[in-house]
Design a protein around this motif. Structure first.
Motif: not given
Ligand code: GDD
Ligand code: MN
Length: 357
Positions: A255-260
């Motif tokens: 969620l943090t890295e891919i969906y920002d």
């Protein structure tokens, strides 16, 4: 018949005559028999015994065709025994016959089984250090890992009330040396009165020992199996928890890295997802047999599990904070302690509330 003494032998030709003589001296005031169970010893132990039978009517011989283990030899002897009280011992003088009356006394005083013990007060063993290490470690593992109440769980020097043998000795028990631990464990589980009597275990007088490294491995394997059996729920619960950590980390990362997304928001989603994940695994696996199957009761359990887990999260953060800030412990160490505290909380909380017996 008052007393039967069962002695398994494999290559004990030099010990058997003086041993039988000593045992007979100890028992002379009673009616008794001595049953030697020999596995076709190449050194001629069986011939020796049959010669001795000519002058000793109390001596019996069971001849088996091949070496099949001390455990199965004992069981065979127990089946033959006609005494109300049955003593088992080794043939090499490691179990000094002078203790036989003490074992018998303990049973006559009310015990179902008397164990000749090296690890109670006044007990001792004279054999070399390297042969004492593993039994001693084993003794602690049995006591603290299995909650086993007998200190000398591998002892092969015991006296039994006959009924205990009729009840508990069958061929599902191991044939080898771990028969000793396995049979005693069963006897304890069945609630019999087991008492330890101090003995001094002595060095074998003549001949070679038969206990091998393979027997040590089998003994350790037996302990491992029992430990898993007894502690299967906390072990499964811990394994599920570990998969939950992996789920949590993956979602947080994705969620943090891919969906920002902001990492604290990702974390909230990750925590809740892993709680549900853990719940499902525990409900289907760890506590498979507890609780009803209806959707309603499943949701109730999920609610309870969720509450316990969120409280656990609170405990985790508090312990981490207090240990790091006030006790001055390095934060990664504090974290491990916090995880341990939460594990205990989660486990006990859920056993008591979510999946009560
Ligand atoms: N018939 C028969 N068949 N007898 C056997 C066999 C077998 O396969 N294997 C061993 N024995 C006999 C030996 O002849 C001896 O009388 C007795 O069993 C014990 O064997 P040892 O070779 O002397 O074993 P130990 O001294 O290591 O065993 C001691 O420690 C074990 C574990 O702590 C004893 O106290 C055992 O009873 C104990 O289980
Ligand atoms: Mn021995």
């Amino acid at each position: 018949m008052e007393v039967s003494v069962v002695i398994p032998t494999y290559n004990e030709i030099e010990n058997i005559k003086p041993l039988v003589e000593d045992i007979a001296d100890q028992l002379e005031e009673r009616s008794f028999e001595i049953i030697v169970v020999d596995d076709d010893s190449p050194d001629g132990t069986a011939e020796k015994v049959s010669n001795l039978q000519e002058s000793w009517g109390f001596l019996r011989l069971v001849e088996r065709k091949k070496m099949s283990g001390i455990g199965s030899a004992h069981r065979r002897g127990f089946r033959e025994a006609e005494g109300d009280l049955v003593v088992q011992m080794d043939a090499d003088f490691s179990h000094p016959p002078r203790y036989i009356p003490d074992l018998i006394d303990a049973v006559e005083a009310g015990a179902d089984v008397a164990v000749g013990s090296r690890y109670v007060e006044d007990g001792d063993r004279q054999d070399p250090l390297h042969r004492r290490v593993f039994p001693l470690i084993g003794s602690y593992l049995y006591r603290y890992g299995l909650g086993f109440p007998v200190k000398d769980f591998t002892s092969g020097f015991k006296a039994y009330r006959k009924e205990v043998l009729e009840e508990d000795m069958d061929n599902s028990l191991p044939d080898g040396f771990h028969f000793q631990a396995a049979s005693l464990l069963r006897i304890v589980e069945d609630g019999y009165d087991v008492r330890e009597v101090p003995i001094e275990f002595e060095e074998r007088r003549a001949g070679d020992p038969k206990y091998s490294h393979m027997d040590l491995v089998k003994n350790a394997g037996f302990f491992g199996k029992k430990f898993l059996e007894r502690n299967s729920k906390p072990i499964k619960f811990g394994a599920v928890g570990a998969t939950g950590v992996a789920v949590n980390t993956s979602i947080l990362f994705a969620l943090t890295e891919i969906y920002d997304l902001f990492y604290l928001f990702s974390s909230a989603v990750a925590v809740e997802t892993s709680i549900i994940w853990n719940f499902l695994l525990n409900d289907y696996w760890t506590f498979a047999s507890s609780g009803e199957d209806s959707l309603r009761s499943k949701l109730t359990r999920l609610g309870k599990f969720n509450s316990v887990s969120l409280l656990g999260l609170g405990i985790n953060l508090s312990v981490l904070y207090v240990l790091t800030e006030f006790a001055g412990i390095y934060y990664l160490i504090s974290n491990i302690l916090a995880i341990m505290a939460v594990f205990i909380w989660n486990y006990i909380g859920n056993v008591a509330w979510t999946w009560p017996e």
